[in-house]
Design an enzyme around this catalytic site. Structure first.
Site, mmCIF file in Angstrom:
data_model
loop_
_atom_site.group_PDB
_atom_site.id
_atom_site.type_symbol
_atom_site.label_atom_id
_atom_site.label_comp_id
_atom_site.label_asym_id
_atom_site.label_seq_id
_atom_site.Cartn_x
_atom_site.Cartn_y
_atom_site.Cartn_z
ATOM 1 N N ASP A 162 66.977 88.414 -0.665
ATOM 2 C CA ASP A 162 65.778 88.489 -1.736
ATOM 3 C C ASP A 162 66.246 87.304 -2.704
ATOM 4 O O ASP A 162 65.360 86.570 -2.975
ATOM 5 C CB ASP A 162 65.818 89.796 -2.406
ATOM 6 N N SER A 186 68.176 82.776 5.817
ATOM 7 C CA SER A 186 68.896 81.782 6.751
ATOM 8 C C SER A 186 68.160 81.641 7.996
ATOM 9 O O SER A 186 68.376 80.610 8.612
ATOM 10 C CB SER A 186 70.213 82.627 7.035
ATOM 11 N N GLN A 244 74.082 77.560 -1.555
ATOM 12 C CA GLN A 244 72.836 77.314 -0.615
ATOM 13 C C GLN A 244 73.074 75.949 0.022
ATOM 14 O O GLN A 244 72.967 75.783 1.346
ATOM 15 C CB GLN A 244 71.687 77.522 -1.192
ATOM 16 N N TYR A 250 73.174 91.407 10.805
ATOM 17 C CA TYR A 250 73.111 92.593 10.309
ATOM 18 C C TYR A 250 74.336 93.270 10.873
ATOM 19 O O TYR A 250 74.848 93.186 12.060
ATOM 20 C CB TYR A 250 71.827 93.404 10.356
ATOM 21 N N GLU A 284 65.269 86.400 6.450
ATOM 22 C CA GLU A 284 64.276 85.343 6.109
ATOM 23 C C GLU A 284 64.937 84.050 5.646
ATOM 24 O O GLU A 284 64.614 82.995 6.302
ATOM 25 C CB GLU A 284 63.445 85.844 5.028
ATOM 26 N N TYR A 307 71.517 89.562 0.694
ATOM 27 C CA TYR A 307 71.353 88.355 -0.065
ATOM 28 C C TYR A 307 70.011 87.762 0.364
ATOM 29 O O TYR A 307 69.642 86.797 -0.157
ATOM 30 C CB TYR A 307 72.414 87.436 0.031
ATOM 31 N N ARG A 338 69.955 85.799 10.197
ATOM 32 C CA ARG A 338 69.606 86.976 10.116
ATOM 33 C C ARG A 338 68.364 86.871 8.936
ATOM 34 O O ARG A 338 68.568 85.994 8.075
ATOM 35 C CB ARG A 338 70.519 88.143 9.683
#
Length: 371
Positions: A15, A267, A247, A196, A265, A13, A263
């Site tokens: 991107d 978040s 979000q 991850y 970018e 998620y 993890r």
């Protein structure tokens, strides 16, 4: 300025998380009207309630959404600005239309703290077909594009963090059950976890169990499935599974937590704006090159050495034995207080700078004058 943002969902998620925040933020810039193209609407719908993954074209929160397919709608012509996220070239038919319109073309790059991005930020790339693409790097210094941040974010966060009642209301609405809320009121540390698959979560559960302060651990559904077994023994953290949320709700979750494991970018940046201690799992790459990127950020992050050791250990899943001692050191009262101060200082220093959308809008306006 009409802007087309192209997003290809490559992994999970991150991107779409970045692109959706950018679209919503650019919509707040006076005179800008973004349109977002996404190839995977199902992933998008996980983080944006109300989005219909079956619709080819729709509006969401006032923003035009287009399902990016191999044959895009012929009636959708390029706007004044085309933003491709992370080097995902627009479809060929759209590129052909760009050759006629010559919009400002931006390649929004991945976030990095490495020094070399300052010399590459904003550079043009002339193509044989006459189009020019400019590389735009988010970053942590004035010589980069900055970080995405909405107006009024700090004030909203500070108001929530100053009110235990509001925090409990937010957590209850997100699905945290009464027994976990009761443990938090009794002094349990609230830890959020988004990681991850290779993260050493079993070692984390053991390390948290060894801490004198009990833990309530919040994790999204489907993330780190071994947590149920790792938290089953007496004395282990109280595990709460939460659904994927919008979000803004994810931001509030991070604001409520005492410690955030994040993890990628999107978040990671949102955890930085929470002004709370964070542990970042950087996206793993071949030959361990991601660890160089991690060190570049750690060199800028004003945390204690214990916190740095914990972050390094979290990014070394093949050596989980280092995690327990590192976490114990980072959570010692004096070290924890110093880490909490560093998190607030980091937030304040970054918030003093213009955000990514402001910088990008100004950059595109200058380029548009030269067309």
């Amino acid at each position: 300025m009409r802007a087309d943002i192209f997003c290809r969902v490559v992994d999970n998620y991150g991107d779409i998380g970045v692109c959706w925040r950018l679209a919503r933020r650019l919509a707040q810039v006076p005179g800008w009207r973004p349109r977002l193209w996404v190839d995977d609407l199902r992933a998008f719908a996980r983080i944006q309630p109300g989005l219909d993954p079956e619709q080819a074209r729709q509006q969401c929160l006032g923003i035009d959404i287009v399902h990016w397919t191999p044959a895009p709608p012929a009636d959708l012509t390029p706007g004044d600005v085309v933003i491709e996220a992370f080097a995902c070239d627009p479809p060929d038919a759209f590129l052909a239309a760009m050759r006629q319109a010559h919009p400002v073309w931006i390649n929004l790059e991945y976030l990095s703290a490495e020094a070399w991005i300052e010399s590459c930020h904003g550079l043009p790339s002339q193509r044989p077909d006459g189009l020019v693409k400019h590389f735009y790097f988010p970053g942590f210094t004035p010589a980069t594009g900055g970080l995405l941040r909405e107006p009024g974010l700090s004030a909203e966060r500070d108001a929530l963090q100053a009110s235990p009642e509001q925090q409990e209301s937010v957590l209850r609405a997100l699905g945290v059950p009464p027994d976990a809320l009761s443990r938090r009121r009794d002094g349990a540390r609230l830890v959020s976890l988004f990681c991850y698959p290779d993260a050493p979560v079993d070692a984390l559960a053991s390390a948290l169990a060894a801490d004198p302060r009990p833990t309530v651990l919040l994790a999204p559904e489907g993330v780190a499935p071994s947590l149920e077994a790792a938290c089953a023994a007496p004395g282990r953290p109280t595990l709460v599974r939460l659904p994927f949320v919008s979000q803004p709700d994810f931001d509030r979750l991070l604001w409520c937590a005492d410690l955030n494991f994040v993890r990628g970018e999107d978040s990671f940046v949102r955890a930085a704006w929470a002004a709370r201690p964070l542990v970042w799992q950087i996206y793993p790459q071949h030959d361990q090159v991601h660890l160089d990127k991690l060190e570049a950020w750690l060199a800028r992050y004003p945390a204690t050495e214990g916190a740095r050791a914990l972050i390094r250990a979290w990014n070394q899943p093949d050596s989980p034995q280092a995690l327990g001692p590192a976490l114990a050191t980072a959570l010692e009262p004096e070290a924890w207080q110093a880490w909490a101060r560093a998190a607030r200082d980091w937030d304040a220093a970054q918030a003093d700078r213009p955000d990514l959308a402001e910088n990008l809008a100004a950059f595109c306006a200058e380029l548009a004058k030269k067309r």
